[in-house]
Design a protein around this motif. Sequence first.
Motif, PDB file in Angstrom:
ATOM      1  N   ILE A 101       0.888  -1.169   0.000  1.00  0.00           N
ATOM      2  CA  ILE A 101       0.000   0.000   0.000  1.00  0.00           C
ATOM      3  C   ILE A 101       0.919   1.209   0.000  1.00  0.00           C
ATOM      4  O   ILE A 101       1.758   1.362   0.892  1.00  0.00           O
ATOM      5  N   GLN A 102       0.786   2.042  -1.028  1.00  0.00           N
ATOM      6  CA  GLN A 102       1.600   3.259  -1.107  1.00  0.00           C
ATOM      7  C   GLN A 102       0.681   4.472  -1.043  1.00  0.00           C
ATOM      8  O   GLN A 102      -0.392   4.478  -1.642  1.00  0.00           O
ATOM      9  N   PHE A 103       1.125   5.483  -0.313  1.00  0.00           N
ATOM     10  CA  PHE A 103       0.357   6.728  -0.220  1.00  0.00           C
ATOM     11  C   PHE A 103       1.315   7.889  -0.031  1.00  0.00           C
ATOM     12  O   PHE A 103       2.486   7.713   0.331  1.00  0.00           O
ATOM     13  N   THR A 104       0.812   9.071  -0.290  1.00  0.00           N
ATOM     14  CA  THR A 104       1.584  10.296  -0.075  1.00  0.00           C
ATOM     15  C   THR A 104       1.244  10.828   1.306  1.00  0.00           C
ATOM     16  O   THR A 104       0.069  11.035   1.623  1.00  0.00           O
ATOM     17  N   HIS A 105       2.274  11.048   2.118  1.00  0.00           N
ATOM     18  CA  HIS A 105       2.061  11.541   3.485  1.00  0.00           C
ATOM     19  C   HIS A 105       1.502  12.959   3.430  1.00  0.00           C
ATOM     20  O   HIS A 105       1.976  13.798   2.671  1.00  0.00           O
ATOM     21  N   SER A 106       0.499  13.234   4.246  1.00  0.00           N
ATOM     22  CA  SER A 106      -0.205  14.528   4.180  1.00  0.00           C
ATOM     23  C   SER A 106       0.657  15.710   4.617  1.00  0.00           C
ATOM     24  O   SER A 106       0.418  16.832   4.193  1.00  0.00           O
ATOM     25  N   VAL A 107       1.681  15.473   5.449  1.00  0.00           N
ATOM     26  CA  VAL A 107       2.522  16.574   5.915  1.00  0.00           C
ATOM     27  C   VAL A 107       3.785  16.700   5.066  1.00  0.00           C
ATOM     28  O   VAL A 107       4.079  17.761   4.513  1.00  0.00           O
ATOM     29  N   SER A 108       4.528  15.600   4.930  1.00  0.00           N
ATOM     30  CA  SER A 108       5.808  15.663   4.197  1.00  0.00           C
ATOM     31  C   SER A 108       5.615  15.665   2.683  1.00  0.00           C
ATOM     32  O   SER A 108       6.511  16.034   1.945  1.00  0.00           O
ATOM     33  N   LYS A 109       4.443  15.235   2.219  1.00  0.00           N
ATOM     34  CA  LYS A 109       4.134  15.110   0.784  1.00  0.00           C
ATOM     35  C   LYS A 109       5.093  14.130   0.079  1.00  0.00           C
ATOM     36  O   LYS A 109       5.324  14.225  -1.112  1.00  0.00           O
ATOM     37  N   GLN A 110       5.624  13.177   0.859  1.00  0.00           N
ATOM     38  CA  GLN A 110       6.545  12.164   0.338  1.00  0.00           C
ATOM     39  C   GLN A 110       5.865  10.790   0.393  1.00  0.00           C
ATOM     40  O   GLN A 110       4.976  10.558   1.211  1.00  0.00           O
ATOM     41  N   PRO A 111       6.285   9.861  -0.482  1.00  0.00           N
ATOM     42  CA  PRO A 111       5.652   8.541  -0.492  1.00  0.00           C
ATOM     43  C   PRO A 111       6.009   7.703   0.739  1.00  0.00           C
ATOM     44  O   PRO A 111       7.129   7.762   1.245  1.00  0.00           O
ATOM     45  N   VAL A 112       5.022   6.952   1.207  1.00  0.00           N
ATOM     46  CA  VAL A 112       5.196   5.984   2.292  1.00  0.00           C
ATOM     47  C   VAL A 112       4.681   4.649   1.764  1.00  0.00           C
ATOM     48  O   VAL A 112       3.626   4.592   1.133  1.00  0.00           O
ATOM     49  N   LYS A 113       5.446   3.577   2.008  1.00  0.00           N
ATOM     50  CA  LYS A 113       5.040   2.243   1.547  1.00  0.00           C
ATOM     51  C   LYS A 113       4.895   1.314   2.741  1.00  0.00           C
ATOM     52  O   LYS A 113       5.749   1.299   3.628  1.00  0.00           O
ATOM     53  N   GLU A 114       3.808   0.544   2.749  1.00  0.00           N
ATOM     54  CA  GLU A 114       3.598  -0.508   3.734  1.00  0.00           C
ATOM     55  C   GLU A 114       3.537  -1.829   2.976  1.00  0.00           C
ATOM     56  O   GLU A 114       2.710  -1.982   2.077  1.00  0.00           O
ATOM     57  N   LEU A 115       4.413  -2.767   3.323  1.00  0.00           N
ATOM     58  CA  LEU A 115       4.495  -4.057   2.632  1.00  0.00           C
ATOM     59  C   LEU A 115       3.777  -5.130   3.445  1.00  0.00           C
ATOM     60  O   LEU A 115       4.056  -5.292   4.643  1.00  0.00           O
ATOM     61  N   TYR A 116       2.869  -5.855   2.790  1.00  0.00           N
ATOM     62  CA  TYR A 116       2.061  -6.883   3.441  1.00  0.00           C
ATOM     63  C   TYR A 116       2.307  -8.246   2.810  1.00  0.00           C
ATOM     64  O   TYR A 116       2.540  -8.358   1.603  1.00  0.00           O
ATOM     65  N   LYS A 117       2.206  -9.294   3.635  1.00  0.00           N
ATOM     66  CA  LYS A 117       2.223 -10.687   3.187  1.00  0.00           C
ATOM     67  C   LYS A 117       0.950 -11.337   3.720  1.00  0.00           C
ATOM     68  O   LYS A 117       0.288 -10.818   4.606  1.00  0.00           O
ATOM     69  N   ILE A 118       0.646 -12.518   3.186  1.00  0.00           N
ATOM     70  CA  ILE A 118      -0.521 -13.275   3.628  1.00  0.00           C
ATOM     71  C   ILE A 118      -0.043 -14.436   4.488  1.00  0.00           C
ATOM     72  O   ILE A 118       0.848 -15.181   4.088  1.00  0.00           O
ATOM     73  N   THR A 119      -0.639 -14.617   5.659  1.00  0.00           N
ATOM     74  CA  THR A 119      -0.261 -15.721   6.540  1.00  0.00           C
ATOM     75  C   THR A 119      -0.964 -17.003   6.090  1.00  0.00           C
ATOM     76  O   THR A 119      -1.886 -16.959   5.267  1.00  0.00           O
ATOM     77  N   VAL A 120      -0.559 -18.133   6.664  1.00  0.00           N
ATOM     78  CA  VAL A 120      -1.171 -19.416   6.289  1.00  0.00           C
ATOM     79  C   VAL A 120      -2.643 -19.484   6.678  1.00  0.00           C
ATOM     80  O   VAL A 120      -3.405 -20.241   6.075  1.00  0.00           O
ATOM     81  N   ASP A 121      -3.050 -18.690   7.678  1.00  0.00           N
ATOM     82  CA  ASP A 121      -4.461 -18.685   8.077  1.00  0.00           C
ATOM     83  C   ASP A 121      -5.231 -17.510   7.448  1.00  0.00           C
ATOM     84  O   ASP A 121      -6.226 -17.046   7.984  1.00  0.00           O
TER      85      ASP A 121
END
Length: 198
Positions: free
Chosen positions: A76-96
Motif C-alpha cells: 500500500i503506497q500513499f503520499t504523506h499529508s505533511v511531508s508530501k513524500q511517499p510511504v510504503k507498507e508491505l504486506y504478506k498473507i499468513t497461512v491462516d
Amino acid sequence: MKKLALSFHNKLKMKNRVWLPSRPYFLLIITLIMSLFLYGLVSFYLDRYIIIQVSDYRTDKIIYNKVLTRQEGFTIQFTHSVSKQPVKELYKITVDNRLALEEMRFNHFSANLPVDSEIAGSETTEFIIDGNSYRVVGFERKMDELLLAVGQVIANHHLIFEDNTEVFLSQKTENSLVIIKAVPLSIGKFLIWRWNEI
C-alpha cells in the motif's frame, strides 16, 4: 464319485472367483472415489492461491479482486499529508489467510512515522537507515482485514503488486473507506478467474 468330483470342481471355481458388486453400485463407488480424489487434488492446488479483495465499506460491494500465490505480497503506497513524500507498507498473507504488515518504507521524517526502533507489547521493530531512505521491520501485526481510509486529495492510496500492477483506490470508489482482506480461492472462483484470463 462323479458327484464328489463335481462338488470339488465347483468349490475350486468359487474359490477363484472375485466378488464384484452389481454393475450400477460398482460404477457409483468408482465415481465417488474418483470425485473425492479429484476434489482433494484440486483443493491442494487451490491452496497455493489467495484472492486479495477490496470492497467498499458502506455498500460491501467488491471493487477489486486480484489472485496471488501465497508467496506473493502487496504494497500500500500513499503520499504523506505533511511531508508530501511517499510511504510504503508491505504486506504478506499468513497461512491462516490474515494480512501481516512486514515492513514500512519512507524517505522523509514526518508526523506519525517512526523515528527509531520501538517496543509495543510483544512487538519490537527495528529501524534501518538505508542510504537516503528508512525502513522499519519486525512488525507482528496480523489482521483479518484492513480498514483503510482512502485519501481523495493528497494521499492517493494505491496498491502495488509484485507483477507491477497498480490499483489507484481513489479511482475505484467514491467512498473514503475500503476493506482489504485475503479470501481463499474456491473452486468456483478459480474457474471464473481462469475463464476471465482466456
